[in-house]
Scaffold this motif. Structure first.
Motif, short mmCIF file in Angstrom:
data_model
loop_
_atom_site.label_atom_id
_atom_site.label_comp_id
_atom_site.label_asym_id
_atom_site.label_seq_id
_atom_site.Cartn_x
_atom_site.Cartn_y
_atom_site.Cartn_z
N THR A 29 0.84 -1.20 0.00
CA THR A 29 0.00 0.00 0.00
C THR A 29 0.87 1.25 0.00
O THR A 29 0.59 2.21 -0.72
CB THR A 29 -0.95 -0.01 1.22
OG1 THR A 29 -1.81 -1.15 1.11
CG2 THR A 29 -1.78 1.26 1.28
N PHE A 30 1.95 1.24 0.79
CA PHE A 30 2.87 2.37 0.81
C PHE A 30 3.46 2.59 -0.58
O PHE A 30 3.53 3.73 -1.06
CB PHE A 30 4.00 2.16 1.82
CG PHE A 30 4.99 3.28 1.81
CD1 PHE A 30 4.78 4.42 2.55
CD2 PHE A 30 6.13 3.22 1.01
CE1 PHE A 30 5.69 5.48 2.51
CE2 PHE A 30 7.03 4.26 0.95
CZ PHE A 30 6.81 5.39 1.70
N ASP A 32 2.19 1.70 -3.50
CA ASP A 32 1.14 2.16 -4.41
C ASP A 32 0.77 3.62 -4.18
O ASP A 32 0.54 4.35 -5.14
CB ASP A 32 -0.11 1.28 -4.27
CG ASP A 32 0.11 -0.16 -4.69
OD1 ASP A 32 1.10 -0.44 -5.40
OD2 ASP A 32 -0.70 -1.02 -4.29
N GLU A 33 0.70 4.03 -2.93
CA GLU A 33 0.24 5.38 -2.60
C GLU A 33 1.35 6.43 -2.58
O GLU A 33 1.06 7.62 -2.61
CB GLU A 33 -0.47 5.36 -1.25
CG GLU A 33 -1.76 4.56 -1.27
CD GLU A 33 -2.45 4.50 0.07
OE1 GLU A 33 -1.92 5.05 1.07
OE2 GLU A 33 -3.53 3.88 0.13
N ASN A 34 2.60 6.00 -2.51
CA ASN A 34 3.70 6.96 -2.37
C ASN A 34 4.83 6.73 -3.37
O ASN A 34 5.06 7.54 -4.25
CB ASN A 34 4.28 6.90 -0.94
CG ASN A 34 3.26 7.26 0.11
OD1 ASN A 34 2.93 8.40 0.29
ND2 ASN A 34 2.75 6.25 0.79
N SER A 36 5.59 4.66 -5.86
CA SER A 36 5.50 4.39 -7.30
C SER A 36 5.63 5.66 -8.12
O SER A 36 6.21 5.64 -9.21
CB SER A 36 4.22 3.63 -7.64
OG SER A 36 3.09 4.38 -7.26
N SER A 100 7.36 12.57 5.00
CA SER A 100 6.78 11.34 5.56
C SER A 100 6.48 11.43 7.05
O SER A 100 5.89 10.51 7.61
CB SER A 100 7.72 10.16 5.30
OG SER A 100 8.79 10.15 6.22
#
Length: 189
Positions: A29-30, A32-34, A36, A100
């Motif tokens: 998820t990290f 995909d959301e950040n 990439s 972050s």
């Protein structure tokens, strides 16, 4: 083996596997959301491409020499280390760490040989090519991702995991390098 021993082993292993699966899911998820989006950053692509032109002919002896030099110079002023820490790609990485709010403990980018290109802070060594973070990404091609186990990191004094991803040329999708992102493990749970 007795049935009760097999049952006990299964009960001990299943929660660990479920935790690992949940943790891998949180790391994905990290990504995909950040992360990439970072892989297409022009500043990173240019830095890696330029260094690949400079280091493409390096042999094992040269790599070992540079890695030994790096290790001996960590913590002091050094042209080799400054070349990795003082550049626009390193500035880009430090901005990601700052944004972050403590979730990212470190981030660094490697070239096609596994040599550091840019980093948010000094790494313990210059050559990552002999480690899973490189070996389980770059040679596997575009899109390859590797999640490390959670370990205590002495430098950050946190439990962290590393997410490593192949970086590909946006035009050709050919691998040009890799990125490793250290994540504070507690922030993912």
């Amino acid at each position: 083996m007795t049935r009760s021993l097999v049952s006990a082993l299964a009960l001990a292993i299943v929660p660990h596997m479920a935790f690992a699966s949940d943790f891998d899911s949180a790391m994905q998820t990290f990504v995909d959301e950040n992360a990439s989006a970072w892989l297409q950053s022009e500043v990173l692509i240019s830095a890696i491409t330029n260094q690949n032109q400079d280091t493409g002919s390096f042999d094992a002896t040269m790599i070992e020499t540079l890695d030994t030099q790096w290790r001996s110079e960590v913590g002091s002023a050094s042209e080799l280390i400054d070349g990795v820490l003082i550049n626009s790609a390193a500035d880009f990485l430090r901005e990601r760490v700052a944004e972050s709010n403590g979730q990212i403990t470190e981030v660094f980018v490697m070239d096609a040989l596994g040599l550091n290109v840019a980093a948010s802070g000094a790494t313990s060594d210059y050559w990552q090519g002999d480690e899973d973070k490189f070996q389980k990404t770059f040679p596997m091609g575009a899109g390859a991702t590797h999640f490390s186990e959670v370990e205590f990191d002495e430098s950050s004094q946190t439990y962290q995991a590393q997410i490593s991803i192949t970086i590909a040329d946006p035009a050709t999708q050919s691998p040009i390098g890799a990125i490793t992102i250290g994540i504070d493990a507690e922030s993912l749970m």
